[in-house]
Design a protein around this motif. Structure first.
Motif, PDB file in Angstrom:
ATOM      1  N   MET A   7       0.838  -1.197   0.000  1.00 48.80           N
ATOM      2  CA  MET A   7       0.000   0.000   0.000  1.00 48.80           C
ATOM      3  C   MET A   7       0.871   1.244   0.000  1.00 48.80           C
ATOM      4  SD  MET A   7      -3.146  -0.967   2.592  1.00 48.80           S
ATOM      5  CE  MET A   7      -4.093   0.465   2.062  1.00 48.80           C
ATOM      6  N   GLU A   8       0.457   2.221  -0.748  1.00 45.35           N
ATOM      7  CA  GLU A   8       1.207   3.471  -0.835  1.00 45.35           C
ATOM      8  C   GLU A   8       1.104   4.259   0.464  1.00 45.35           C
ATOM      9  OE1 GLU A   8       3.665   6.188  -2.902  1.00 45.35           O
ATOM     10  OE2 GLU A   8       3.034   4.151  -3.400  1.00 45.35           O
ATOM     11  N   ASN A   9      -0.074   4.217   1.076  1.00 44.02           N
ATOM     12  CA  ASN A   9      -0.290   4.968   2.308  1.00 44.02           C
ATOM     13  C   ASN A   9      -0.975   4.086   3.348  1.00 44.02           C
ATOM     14  OD1 ASN A   9       0.566   7.749   1.391  1.00 44.02           O
ATOM     15  ND2 ASN A   9      -1.049   7.350  -0.110  1.00 44.02           N
ATOM     16  N   ILE A  10      -0.267   3.799   4.439  1.00 47.18           N
ATOM     17  CA  ILE A  10      -0.801   2.973   5.521  1.00 47.18           C
ATOM     18  C   ILE A  10      -1.053   3.864   6.732  1.00 47.18           C
ATOM     19  CG2 ILE A  10      -0.305   1.052   7.081  1.00 47.18           C
ATOM     20  CD1 ILE A  10       1.357  -0.185   4.884  1.00 47.18           C
ATOM     21  N   LYS A  11      -2.190   3.676   7.387  1.00 46.40           N
ATOM     22  CA  LYS A  11      -2.578   4.549   8.490  1.00 46.40           C
ATOM     23  C   LYS A  11      -1.958   4.108   9.814  1.00 46.40           C
ATOM     24  CE  LYS A  11      -7.013   5.786   6.383  1.00 46.40           C
ATOM     25  NZ  LYS A  11      -8.497   5.807   6.548  1.00 46.40           N
ATOM     26  N   ASN A  12      -1.886   5.047  10.700  1.00 46.84           N
ATOM     27  CA  ASN A  12      -1.393   4.785  12.048  1.00 46.84           C
ATOM     28  C   ASN A  12      -2.295   3.743  12.721  1.00 46.84           C
ATOM     29  OD1 ASN A  12       0.150   5.052  14.359  1.00 46.84           O
ATOM     30  ND2 ASN A  12      -1.012   6.791  15.130  1.00 46.84           N
ATOM     31  N   GLY A  13      -1.694   2.749  13.372  1.00 45.23           N
ATOM     32  CA  GLY A  13      -2.461   1.706  14.041  1.00 45.23           C
ATOM     33  C   GLY A  13      -2.684   0.467  13.207  1.00 45.23           C
ATOM     34  N   ALA A  14      -2.290   0.494  11.943  1.00 42.94           N
ATOM     35  CA  ALA A  14      -2.497  -0.661  11.069  1.00 42.94           C
ATOM     36  C   ALA A  14      -1.524  -1.786  11.397  1.00 42.94           C
ATOM     37  CB  ALA A  14      -2.328  -0.243   9.610  1.00 42.94           C
ATOM     38  N   VAL A  15      -2.010  -3.022  11.305  1.00 47.94           N
ATOM     39  CA  VAL A  15      -1.146  -4.190  11.454  1.00 47.94           C
ATOM     40  C   VAL A  15      -0.400  -4.380  10.132  1.00 47.94           C
ATOM     41  CG1 VAL A  15      -1.045  -6.671  11.867  1.00 47.94           C
ATOM     42  CG2 VAL A  15      -2.702  -5.253  13.110  1.00 47.94           C
ATOM     43  N   VAL A  16       0.908  -4.594  10.217  1.00 43.60           N
ATOM     44  CA  VAL A  16       1.709  -4.675   9.003  1.00 43.60           C
ATOM     45  C   VAL A  16       2.714  -5.818   9.087  1.00 43.60           C
ATOM     46  CG1 VAL A  16       1.528  -2.220   8.455  1.00 43.60           C
ATOM     47  CG2 VAL A  16       3.393  -3.025   9.926  1.00 43.60           C
ATOM     48  N   GLU A  17       3.212  -6.190   7.932  1.00 50.06           N
ATOM     49  CA  GLU A  17       4.328  -7.120   7.825  1.00 50.06           C
ATOM     50  C   GLU A  17       5.480  -6.343   7.198  1.00 50.06           C
ATOM     51  OE1 GLU A  17       4.559 -11.651   6.443  1.00 50.06           O
ATOM     52  OE2 GLU A  17       4.480 -10.275   4.736  1.00 50.06           O
ATOM     53  N   VAL A  18       6.652  -6.418   7.816  1.00 49.28           N
ATOM     54  CA  VAL A  18       7.807  -5.645   7.359  1.00 49.28           C
ATOM     55  C   VAL A  18       8.837  -6.569   6.741  1.00 49.28           C
ATOM     56  CG1 VAL A  18       9.667  -4.084   8.045  1.00 49.28           C
ATOM     57  CG2 VAL A  18       7.423  -3.922   9.154  1.00 49.28           C
ATOM     58  N   ASN A  19       9.265  -6.216   5.537  1.00 44.51           N
ATOM     59  CA  ASN A  19      10.326  -6.959   4.871  1.00 44.51           C
ATOM     60  C   ASN A  19      11.664  -6.604   5.504  1.00 44.51           C
ATOM     61  OD1 ASN A  19      11.826  -8.337   2.719  1.00 44.51           O
ATOM     62  ND2 ASN A  19      12.344  -6.265   2.074  1.00 44.51           N
ATOM     63  N   LEU A  20      12.457  -7.621   5.857  1.00 47.36           N
ATOM     64  CA  LEU A  20      13.726  -7.394   6.537  1.00 47.36           C
ATOM     65  C   LEU A  20      14.940  -7.632   5.653  1.00 47.36           C
ATOM     66  CD1 LEU A  20      12.933  -9.089   9.966  1.00 47.36           C
ATOM     67  CD2 LEU A  20      12.829  -6.673   9.380  1.00 47.36           C
ATOM     68  N   GLU A  21      14.710  -7.830   4.357  1.00 47.19           N
ATOM     69  CA  GLU A  21      15.830  -8.068   3.461  1.00 47.19           C
ATOM     70  C   GLU A  21      16.647  -6.797   3.302  1.00 47.19           C
ATOM     71  OE1 GLU A  21      16.944 -10.765   2.199  1.00 47.19           O
ATOM     72  OE2 GLU A  21      15.313 -12.062   2.890  1.00 47.19           O
TER      73      GLU A  21
END
Length: 309
Positions: free
Chosen positions: A272-286
């Motif tokens: 997503m281009e714009n994710i809101k505060n409080g959203a659950v996310v998955e972060v790429n660590l590469e």
């Protein structure tokens, strides 16, 4: 293949439906190769004794995944249910080179191709035109290749899609890929679950038999390790990055937007281009995924690293 259209994320929960790449009903029949013709087609004998000549290579599948056919080899061929011709196991694919313009917040991208821009190009049809990146870090400016069938549909790219046929005691999986290849020892850390529309799920080592998956395969045949962490966005920064609090409790600031995927209620992740505060996310660590800044106005600052799980 969703016929090139991008379905909404609420269409269906996780499922294991394998999509027949042809619109015509197909029948798989066991056969034995009698001889291989110069053009790669084969003359085969069915189990009932019937001989079929000039069966195209794309309608023949070896149960072990072997690509080169030989006389005496046991195979399966796919014919049309009405008896009129053969059905390919995978549609003929051509690749169109392009460049990511924008993430559309729905699992698709706006892509600039040589012959113009295309809106709603599904993520599952794209592959990086660069061995240093993966589809989890597609960002504006990334060079990509889109898989397109002869009839113009976007389709699953290359051999990345497949189905788990069985899980071994050592945790590795027997995977049958959509191009007919079979790998009996795919490590679970390389697998991502997907639904029948190609939406990717949160990475988990808990895989199931008959589950649809995708993998990132390197040119040398080895698999790219999936390295992600789950967390919650606690701040949207002025430079366009995010501050994320991981499940471990650790915080990380200035996470680039191209390394973050939103997680929906079904566990599916989307860029997503714009994710809101409080959203659950998955972060790429590469590390390779954030070694290059995608835009001059978006600073790629040093980040802490925490590998969840």
């Amino acid at each position: 293949t969703c016929n090139g259209k991008v379905c909404t994320l609420e269409d269906s929960p996780r499922c294991c439906v394998k999509v027949n790449p042809s619109n015509r009903p197909a029948v798989d029949q066991k056969a034995k190769v009698l001889n291989v013709n110069p053009d790669g087609s084969c003359n085969v004998q069915l189990a009932n004794g019937q001989i079929l000549k000039n069966v195209p290579a794309w309608a023949i599948r070896d149960p072990t995944g072997q690509q080169q056919h030989a006389p005496g080899q046991g195979v399966t061929i796919r014919t049309a249910q009405d008896g009129k011709g053969f059905i390919p196991y995978v549609k003929a694919v051509q690749e169109e080179e392009g460049e990511i313009v924008k993430s559309l917040n729905n699992g698709a991208y706006k892509v600039k191709f040589v012959d113009g821009e295309a809106l709603n190009v599904p993520e599952w049809s794209l592959a990086c035109d660069d061995t240093t990146c993966s589809t989890s870090v597609l960002k504006p400016g990334t060079k990509v290749k889109a898989a397109v069938s002869a009839d113009g549909d976007f389709i699953q790219h290359g051999a990345l899609g497949g189905t788990i046929k069985d899980i071994r005691p050592d945790g590795t999986c027997i995977v049958e890929f959509d191009n007919g290849e079979i790998d009996p020892h795919v490590p679970p850390w390389a697998l991502r679950g997907v639904d029948h529309q190609g939406h990717i799920f949160v990475h988990s080592a808990q895989m199931s038999k008959q589950e649809r998956i995708i993998v990132n395969k390197l040119p040398n045949g080895k698999y790219r390790r999936v390295r992600h962490a789950l967390g919650t966005v606690t701040s949207v920064n002025t430079d366009g990055t995010y501050t994320v609090k991981y499940l471990s409790g650790e915080n990380e600031s200035h996470v680039p937007k191209w390394d973050v995927r939103a997680v929906d209620g079904h566990g599916r992740t989307i860029p997503m281009e714009n994710i809101k505060n409080g959203a659950v996310v998955e972060v790429n660590l590469e590390e390779a995924g954030r070694s290059e800044a995608s835009q001059q106005d978006l600073e790629d600052r040093p980040r802490t690293r925490y590998l969840f799980g």
